[in-house]
Design an enzyme around this catalytic site. Sequence first.
Site, PDB file in Angstrom:
ATOM      1  N   HIS A  19       0.842  -1.207   0.000  1.00  0.00           N
ATOM      2  CA  HIS A  19       0.000   0.000   0.000  1.00  0.00           C
ATOM      3  C   HIS A  19       0.876   1.256   0.000  1.00  0.00           C
ATOM      4  CE1 HIS A  19      -3.167  -2.556   2.315  1.00  0.00           C
ATOM      5  NE2 HIS A  19      -3.643  -2.367   1.092  1.00  0.00           N
ATOM      6  N   LYS A  43     -16.025  -7.227   4.688  1.00  0.00           N
ATOM      7  CA  LYS A  43     -14.997  -8.266   4.698  1.00  0.00           C
ATOM      8  C   LYS A  43     -14.934  -9.077   5.989  1.00  0.00           C
ATOM      9  CE  LYS A  43     -11.488  -7.037   1.331  1.00  0.00           C
ATOM     10  NZ  LYS A  43     -10.122  -6.552   1.157  1.00  0.00           N
ATOM     11  N   ARG A  93      -1.792  -6.108  -8.481  1.00  0.00           N
ATOM     12  CA  ARG A  93      -0.583  -6.893  -8.214  1.00  0.00           C
ATOM     13  C   ARG A  93      -0.379  -7.972  -9.266  1.00  0.00           C
ATOM     14  NH1 ARG A  93      -2.708  -7.952  -2.253  1.00  0.00           N
ATOM     15  NH2 ARG A  93      -4.485  -8.261  -3.627  1.00  0.00           N
ATOM     16  N   SER A 131      -2.994  -7.674   2.997  1.00  0.00           N
ATOM     17  CA  SER A 131      -3.310  -7.530   4.429  1.00  0.00           C
ATOM     18  C   SER A 131      -3.755  -8.877   4.997  1.00  0.00           C
ATOM     19  CB  SER A 131      -4.419  -6.504   4.624  1.00  0.00           C
ATOM     20  OG  SER A 131      -4.010  -5.251   4.141  1.00  0.00           O
TER      21      SER A 131
HETATM   22  O1  PNS Z   1      -8.910  -2.795  -0.215  1.00  0.00           O
HETATM   23  P1  PNS Z   1     -10.231  -3.332  -0.675  1.00  0.00           P
HETATM   24  O2  PNS Z   1     -10.941  -4.010   0.457  1.00  0.00           O
HETATM   25  O3  PNS Z   1     -10.094  -4.214  -1.883  1.00  0.00           O
HETATM   26  O4  PNS Z   1     -11.123  -2.058  -1.106  1.00  0.00           O
HETATM   27  C1  PNS Z   1     -12.418  -2.193  -1.619  1.00  0.00           C
HETATM   28  C2  PNS Z   1     -13.131  -0.838  -1.733  1.00  0.00           C
HETATM   29  C3  PNS Z   1     -13.167  -0.146  -0.383  1.00  0.00           C
HETATM   30  C4  PNS Z   1     -12.384   0.040  -2.716  1.00  0.00           C
HETATM   31  C5  PNS Z   1     -14.568  -1.104  -2.260  1.00  0.00           C
HETATM   32  O5  PNS Z   1     -15.152  -2.103  -1.505  1.00  0.00           O
HETATM   33  C6  PNS Z   1     -15.468   0.138  -2.239  1.00  0.00           C
HETATM   34  O6  PNS Z   1     -15.213   1.107  -2.915  1.00  0.00           O
HETATM   35  N1  PNS Z   1     -16.537   0.088  -1.434  1.00  0.00           N
HETATM   36  C7  PNS Z   1     -17.471   1.178  -1.273  1.00  0.00           C
HETATM   37  C8  PNS Z   1     -18.849   0.801  -1.788  1.00  0.00           C
HETATM   38  C9  PNS Z   1     -18.976   1.043  -3.268  1.00  0.00           C
HETATM   39  O7  PNS Z   1     -18.779   2.115  -3.765  1.00  0.00           O
HETATM   40  N2  PNS Z   1     -19.326  -0.016  -4.018  1.00  0.00           N
HETATM   41  C10 PNS Z   1     -19.512   0.039  -5.438  1.00  0.00           C
HETATM   42  C11 PNS Z   1     -18.206  -0.113  -6.191  1.00  0.00           C
HETATM   43  S1  PNS Z   1     -18.188  -1.651  -7.006  1.00  0.00           S
END
Ligand code: PNS
Length: 168
Positions: A19, A43, A93, A131
């Site tokens: 990150h 999650k 990645r 993570s």
């Molecule tokens: O690090 P991560 O857990 O892969 O991040 C995921 C994240 C936070 C980017 C994603 O879950 C998100 O943007 N969630 C907010 C809800 C949202 O906007 N959902 C629609 C997008 S598909």
Amino acid sequence: MHTIKAIYPGTFDPLTNGHLDLIARGAKIVDQLVVAILRNSEKGTPLFTVPERQEMIHEATRGFGNVSVTTFDGLLVDFARQQGAKAVLRGIRAISDYEYEFQMAMMNRKLDPELETLFMMPAEKYTYVSSRLIKGVFQLGGDVTALVPPLVVERLKAKVPERTPPPV
Ligand code: PNS
């Protein structure tokens, strides 16, 4: 003048060197980078609370003049609009990340055609770092010191009871 503000969203449970590598790369090409921790993550039970995660990122990114840390809830596109951000930064990645990232980028584009997703690749040496693996390995007594910032190692030690690897 044209300034670009981007959001780097995620769960960050906890922040890894992967990150941080991406934050450094992003901070070089956008004017302002906002690291945004999702509060209502689906999650499962996180290891670190949102304020703990925010503090760790804050500490680890102190050296960057154009990086800030905050939290958000609800749709990313709404948060980005509210922040006046034109772009979302995400790391890729390996090919295995691509499908999920592609779906998310396309869904976000559908929800807000004005918001662009920028993909960057972290340094090769962090390609396998996540993570989820950090937590798993640390909980089983493995050494993660090269893969997360020193502060995160300290916080992991404080959070997870000390475990010594089983004798071979
Ligand atoms: O690090 P991560 O857990 O892969 O991040 C995921 C994240 C936070 C980017 C994603 O879950 C998100 O943007 N969630 C907010 C809800 C949202 O906007 N959902 C629609 C997008 S598909």
